[in-house]
Design a protein around this motif. Structure first.
Motif, PDB file in Angstrom:
ATOM      1  N   PHE A 242       4.007 -49.206 -10.843  1.00 38.92           N
ATOM      2  CA  PHE A 242       3.739 -50.480 -10.183  1.00 38.92           C
ATOM      3  C   PHE A 242       4.634 -51.594 -10.712  1.00 38.92           C
ATOM      4  O   PHE A 242       4.966 -52.526  -9.979  1.00 38.92           O
ATOM      5  CB  PHE A 242       2.259 -50.847 -10.313  1.00 38.92           C
ATOM      6  N   ARG A 243       5.037 -51.492 -11.977  1.00 38.54           N
ATOM      7  CA  ARG A 243       5.983 -52.483 -12.497  1.00 38.54           C
ATOM      8  C   ARG A 243       7.318 -52.371 -11.766  1.00 38.54           C
ATOM      9  O   ARG A 243       7.957 -53.386 -11.445  1.00 38.54           O
ATOM     10  CB  ARG A 243       6.173 -52.280 -14.000  1.00 38.54           C
ATOM     11  N   ARG A 246       7.283 -53.657  -8.032  1.00 39.20           N
ATOM     12  CA  ARG A 246       7.403 -55.110  -7.875  1.00 39.20           C
ATOM     13  C   ARG A 246       8.841 -55.528  -7.592  1.00 39.20           C
ATOM     14  O   ARG A 246       9.084 -56.620  -7.065  1.00 39.20           O
ATOM     15  CB  ARG A 246       6.902 -55.821  -9.135  1.00 39.20           C
ATOM     16  N   GLN A 247       9.811 -54.680  -7.932  1.00 37.73           N
ATOM     17  CA  GLN A 247      11.218 -55.026  -7.745  1.00 37.73           C
ATOM     18  C   GLN A 247      11.720 -54.709  -6.339  1.00 37.73           C
ATOM     19  O   GLN A 247      12.846 -55.085  -5.985  1.00 37.73           O
ATOM     20  CB  GLN A 247      12.071 -54.274  -8.770  1.00 37.73           C
ATOM     21  N   ALA A 253       9.668 -52.054   0.442  1.00 33.43           N
ATOM     22  CA  ALA A 253       8.217 -52.091   0.277  1.00 33.43           C
ATOM     23  C   ALA A 253       7.511 -51.468   1.476  1.00 33.43           C
ATOM     24  O   ALA A 253       6.501 -50.773   1.329  1.00 33.43           O
ATOM     25  CB  ALA A 253       7.746 -53.530   0.078  1.00 33.43           C
ATOM     26  N   TRP A 289      -4.239 -56.676 -11.320  1.00 31.31           N
ATOM     27  CA  TRP A 289      -2.821 -57.022 -11.449  1.00 31.31           C
ATOM     28  C   TRP A 289      -1.973 -55.778 -11.662  1.00 31.31           C
ATOM     29  O   TRP A 289      -0.912 -55.636 -11.055  1.00 31.31           O
ATOM     30  CB  TRP A 289      -2.637 -58.000 -12.618  1.00 31.31           C
ATOM     31  N   MET A 292      -1.359 -53.988  -8.444  1.00 27.06           N
ATOM     32  CA  MET A 292      -0.783 -54.844  -7.406  1.00 27.06           C
ATOM     33  C   MET A 292      -1.772 -55.122  -6.284  1.00 27.06           C
ATOM     34  O   MET A 292      -1.403 -55.152  -5.108  1.00 27.06           O
ATOM     35  CB  MET A 292       0.507 -54.241  -6.832  1.00 27.06           C
ATOM     36  N   ASP A 294      -4.266 -57.695  -4.362  1.00 26.86           N
ATOM     37  CA  ASP A 294      -4.220 -59.141  -4.178  1.00 26.86           C
ATOM     38  C   ASP A 294      -5.510 -59.839  -4.593  1.00 26.86           C
ATOM     39  O   ASP A 294      -5.529 -61.047  -4.790  1.00 26.86           O
ATOM     40  CB  ASP A 294      -3.903 -59.472  -2.714  1.00 26.86           C
ATOM     41  N   GLN A 338       1.345 -59.381  -2.211  1.00 24.14           N
ATOM     42  CA  GLN A 338       2.363 -59.254  -3.260  1.00 24.14           C
ATOM     43  C   GLN A 338       3.472 -58.292  -2.881  1.00 24.14           C
ATOM     44  O   GLN A 338       4.654 -58.568  -3.099  1.00 24.14           O
ATOM     45  CB  GLN A 338       1.712 -58.768  -4.555  1.00 24.14           C
ATOM     46  N   LEU A 339       3.093 -57.152  -2.327  1.00 23.88           N
ATOM     47  CA  LEU A 339       4.082 -56.101  -2.069  1.00 23.88           C
ATOM     48  C   LEU A 339       4.984 -56.414  -0.891  1.00 23.88           C
ATOM     49  O   LEU A 339       6.188 -56.155  -0.951  1.00 23.88           O
ATOM     50  CB  LEU A 339       3.375 -54.771  -1.825  1.00 23.88           C
ATOM     51  N   LYS A 343       7.579 -60.947  -0.188  1.00 22.61           N
ATOM     52  CA  LYS A 343       8.984 -60.535  -0.167  1.00 22.61           C
ATOM     53  C   LYS A 343       9.640 -60.842   1.182  1.00 22.61           C
ATOM     54  O   LYS A 343      10.844 -61.012   1.273  1.00 22.61           O
ATOM     55  CB  LYS A 343       9.090 -59.042  -0.478  1.00 22.61           C
TER      56      LYS A 343
END
Length: 366
Positions: A242-243, A246-247, A253, A289, A292, A294, A338-339, A343
């Protein structure tokens, strides 16, 4: 070479051949997005009112090979330039103008664009168009096929068939990879190799094929990120996965999105085994968190469905117990702030599908 073995060459310069346009207009088989403006649409088409086609809005529909229709007549086939014009029209004129909050509008646009892109790929296949020309067409089509499942996730089965969509997506990827093996320059090859790795998460065959490609592809930041996510997935290293996720950019995504519920479910299983104790409490907001999610409330519902306890109070915690964990049907994919949404920013979906965004991948390590 025997001329009979050569593929036909398309001569139709319109998005829809004239013969098909006249036939579909005669039999009133017109999609609401193909009729002249100001005319009634939907059920009113069947109430005796003759509907007139707009030649500039008509697009060749997909035709099953078994339907007895001629698929290789040059006058019915569109050359690469016309096919590319068609794809641009479908994305930038049709999909660009949909109202995402209006499900009826989304369904109308999705069924139209999906069918017409199948027809584009059919013309591509019949003419055996490969190399750079074929790659560009398939790349733009795949942009839509990767994003659409996220956008239309709330549509009923009669408007969105997940199995049919996935089949078209996989076949398009397979044909694109064939194009890359031909001659020509492919500026987006690394991008789509990475997208395939994300869509086919954990597929060793896809990973091995990428590892056999030139270093310029393997060393691309997008490919390295996708490989790292696959490695974390196969190692059940959910914190790292998941870290890294996030990129991802918005298009990436969307390619990964259909794996989310499975990854979160497997992560909860792993945490349940690792932290199983009546005296151990894991902060709910921190776990949300890590996964990921919300909202901690969404995680609370997920945990309770699986038999995991949630303590009340100012800072709720999760109680992991192996003996209480239950197997449940996975949650349906939902909206992801977030995902995906963050973005996407202020870009339109058509721009995301066409890859018109800056990609910034941090350096990842194996």
């Amino acid at each position: 070479m025997d001329r009979s073995s050569l593929p036909p060459v398309g001569l139709c310069l319109d998005m829809c051949p004239e013969k098909e346009r006249k036939e579909r207009e005669k039999h009133q088989r017109l999609h609401p997005l193909e009729i002249q403006n100001g005319q009634p649409v939907g059920k009113k088409i069947r109430r005796g009112k003759y509907i007139i086609a707009d030649p500039g809005r008509m697009v060749k529909e997909y035709s099953r090979p078994a339907a007895g229709k001629e698929l290789s007549s040059p006058s019915e086939l569109r050359p690469p330039a016309t096919l590319l014009k068609t794809v641009h029209y479908l994305l930038m004129e049709i999909w660009e103008n949909i109202n995402e909050r209006d499900l009826a509008n989304v369904a109308l646009a999705y069924t139209f664009v999906f069918d017409r892109l199948r027809a584009v790929r059919q013309d591509l296949t019949v003419q055996r168009i490969q190399g750079t020309e074929g790659a560009v067409l398939l790349e733009e089509s795949l942009g839509f096929l990767l994003c659409a499942p996220y956008i239309v996730r709330q549509l009923p089965p009669e408007d969105y068939c997940e199995v049919l969509h996935a089949t078209q997506l996989r076949e398009s990827f397979a044909e694109l990879m064939d194009c890359y093996r031909g001659c020509g320059k492919f500026p987006r090859q690394a991008e789509f190799q990475a997208l395939l790795l994300l869509y086919d998460l954990g597929n060793m065959d896809a990973i091995n094929k990428v590892l056999q490609l030139p270093h310029s592809i393997q060393g691309n930041p997008q490919v390295r990120l996708a490989l790292a996510i696959n490695k974390a997935f196969m190692e059940n290293n959910w914190v790292r996965l998941f870290r890294l996720v996030r990129q991802l950019d918005c298009l990436q995504a969307c390619a990964f999105h259909h794996h989310l519920t499975k990854c979160r479910d497997q992560a909860l299983r792993t945490y349940t085994h690792g932290y199983s104790s009546r005296n151990c409490r894991f902060p709910l907001d921190h776990l949300a968190w890590l996964l990921m999610l919300d909202s901690p409330l969404t995680l609370s519902d997920m945990c309770q469905r699986r038999g995991l306890g949630i303590t009340s109070g100012e800072k709720p915690t999760v109680l992991f117990l192996k003996s209480s964990f239950k197997d449940v049907e996975l949650e349906s994919p939902g909206k992801e702030i977030q995902l995906v949404e963050m973005k996407k920013k202020d870009r339109s979906w058509a721009e995301v599908m066409k890859g018109e965004e800056d990609v910034h991948c941090e350096r990842v390590h194996f």
